[in-house]
Design a protein around this motif. Structure first.
Motif, PDB file in Angstrom:
ATOM      1  N   GLN A  14       0.830  -1.207   0.000  1.00 50.73           N
ATOM      2  CA  GLN A  14       0.000   0.000   0.000  1.00 50.73           C
ATOM      3  C   GLN A  14       0.867   1.261   0.000  1.00 50.73           C
ATOM      4  N   GLY A  15       1.929   1.220  -0.815  1.00 52.68           N
ATOM      5  CA  GLY A  15       2.820   2.360  -0.994  1.00 52.68           C
ATOM      6  C   GLY A  15       3.936   2.471   0.014  1.00 52.68           C
ATOM      7  N   LEU A  16       3.976   1.601   1.035  1.00 51.68           N
ATOM      8  CA  LEU A  16       5.037   1.634   2.038  1.00 51.68           C
ATOM      9  C   LEU A  16       6.087   0.577   1.725  1.00 51.68           C
ATOM     10  N   TYR A  17       7.362   0.988   1.761  1.00 53.24           N
ATOM     11  CA  TYR A  17       8.477   0.096   1.455  1.00 53.24           C
ATOM     12  C   TYR A  17       8.712  -0.853   2.626  1.00 53.24           C
ATOM     13  N   ARG A  18       8.859  -2.124   2.324  1.00 54.77           N
ATOM     14  CA  ARG A  18       9.155  -3.124   3.345  1.00 54.77           C
ATOM     15  C   ARG A  18      10.269  -4.028   2.838  1.00 54.77           C
ATOM     16  N   THR A  19      11.040  -4.545   3.766  1.00 58.32           N
ATOM     17  CA  THR A  19      12.100  -5.487   3.414  1.00 58.32           C
ATOM     18  C   THR A  19      12.243  -6.520   4.518  1.00 58.32           C
ATOM     19  N   PHE A  20      12.644  -7.718   4.150  1.00 56.48           N
ATOM     20  CA  PHE A  20      12.932  -8.766   5.134  1.00 56.48           C
ATOM     21  C   PHE A  20      13.915  -9.752   4.530  1.00 56.48           C
ATOM     22  N   TYR A  21      14.477 -10.577   5.389  1.00 59.48           N
ATOM     23  CA  TYR A  21      15.451 -11.582   4.976  1.00 59.48           C
ATOM     24  C   TYR A  21      14.892 -12.958   5.292  1.00 59.48           C
ATOM     25  N   ILE A  22      15.202 -13.908   4.425  1.00 57.34           N
ATOM     26  CA  ILE A  22      14.738 -15.275   4.614  1.00 57.34           C
ATOM     27  C   ILE A  22      15.844 -16.240   4.196  1.00 57.34           C
ATOM     28  N   ARG A  23      15.902 -17.359   4.871  1.00 56.89           N
ATOM     29  CA  ARG A  23      16.867 -18.401   4.528  1.00 56.89           C
ATOM     30  C   ARG A  23      16.123 -19.510   3.802  1.00 56.89           C
ATOM     31  N   ALA A  24      16.609 -19.864   2.624  1.00 59.34           N
ATOM     32  CA  ALA A  24      15.977 -20.907   1.815  1.00 59.34           C
ATOM     33  C   ALA A  24      17.028 -21.561   0.921  1.00 59.34           C
ATOM     34  N   GLU A  25      16.716 -22.760   0.475  1.00 63.35           N
ATOM     35  CA  GLU A  25      17.629 -23.480  -0.414  1.00 63.35           C
ATOM     36  C   GLU A  25      17.706 -22.796  -1.774  1.00 63.35           C
ATOM     37  N   THR A  26      16.547 -22.439  -2.323  1.00 65.19           N
ATOM     38  CA  THR A  26      16.481 -21.749  -3.606  1.00 65.19           C
ATOM     39  C   THR A  26      15.416 -20.658  -3.529  1.00 65.19           C
ATOM     40  N   MET A  27      15.457 -19.739  -4.475  1.00 66.28           N
ATOM     41  CA  MET A  27      14.466 -18.668  -4.531  1.00 66.28           C
ATOM     42  C   MET A  27      14.113 -18.425  -5.990  1.00 66.28           C
ATOM     43  N   SER A  28      12.864 -18.134  -6.233  1.00 64.94           N
ATOM     44  CA  SER A  28      12.387 -17.779  -7.565  1.00 64.94           C
ATOM     45  C   SER A  28      11.474 -16.570  -7.405  1.00 64.94           C
ATOM     46  N   HIS A  29      11.056 -16.011  -8.525  1.00 65.81           N
ATOM     47  CA  HIS A  29      10.166 -14.855  -8.469  1.00 65.81           C
ATOM     48  C   HIS A  29       8.839 -15.236  -7.801  1.00 65.81           C
ATOM     49  N   ALA A  30       8.316 -16.408  -8.144  1.00 62.29           N
ATOM     50  CA  ALA A  30       7.053 -16.862  -7.557  1.00 62.29           C
ATOM     51  C   ALA A  30       7.192 -17.087  -6.055  1.00 62.29           C
ATOM     52  N   GLU A  31       8.310 -17.683  -5.627  1.00 60.79           N
ATOM     53  CA  GLU A  31       8.542 -17.899  -4.199  1.00 60.79           C
ATOM     54  C   GLU A  31       8.697 -16.578  -3.458  1.00 60.79           C
ATOM     55  N   ALA A  32       9.356 -15.611  -4.072  1.00 60.66           N
ATOM     56  CA  ALA A  32       9.521 -14.294  -3.452  1.00 60.66           C
ATOM     57  C   ALA A  32       8.163 -13.629  -3.257  1.00 60.66           C
ATOM     58  N   TRP A  33       7.279 -13.746  -4.247  1.00 61.57           N
ATOM     59  CA  TRP A  33       5.926 -13.196  -4.106  1.00 61.57           C
ATOM     60  C   TRP A  33       5.189 -13.895  -2.977  1.00 61.57           C
ATOM     61  N   TYR A  34       5.319 -15.209  -2.887  1.00 64.56           N
ATOM     62  CA  TYR A  34       4.655 -15.964  -1.811  1.00 64.56           C
ATOM     63  C   TYR A  34       5.134 -15.490  -0.449  1.00 64.56           C
ATOM     64  N   TRP A  35       6.459 -15.411  -0.253  1.00 66.08           N
ATOM     65  CA  TRP A  35       6.986 -15.012   1.046  1.00 66.08           C
ATOM     66  C   TRP A  35       6.666 -13.562   1.368  1.00 66.08           C
ATOM     67  N   ALA A  36       6.555 -12.710   0.358  1.00 66.87           N
ATOM     68  CA  ALA A  36       6.151 -11.325   0.586  1.00 66.87           C
ATOM     69  C   ALA A  36       4.702 -11.271   1.079  1.00 66.87           C
TER      70      ALA A  36
END
Length: 74
Positions: A14-36
């Motif tokens: 909703q227009g506010l910048y957010r960031t976080f870190y996650i540990r995973a074996e692999t990452m893809s664009h779809a997985e990044a959207w899921y975790w977001a």
């Protein structure tokens, strides 16, 4: 045992910048959207590994105000 990597995921909620870190074996664009969606409180994490929890699609997440998901190796 596979080596896990640390990833940084940035997004706008909703227009506010957010960031976080996650540990995973692999990452893809779809997985990044899921975790977001999970970090934003819109998505669900399954209670057990073999449970099927519904994952929001990118259009569904965007309709709820989540946009501009980007990820990188931290």
């Amino acid at each position: 045992m596979a080596q896990d990597n640390h990833y940084r995921i940035d997004y706008l909620l909703q227009g506010l910048y957010r960031t976080f870190y996650i540990r995973a074996e692999t990452m893809s664009h779809a997985e990044a959207w899921y975790w977001a969606t999970v970090d934003a409180g819109l998505g669900q994490i399954p209670k057990y590994r073999n449970d099927k929890s519904p994952k929001l699609s990118k259009p569904q997440a965007e309709s709820l105000g989540l946009t501009s998901v980007e990820w990188s190796l931290a």
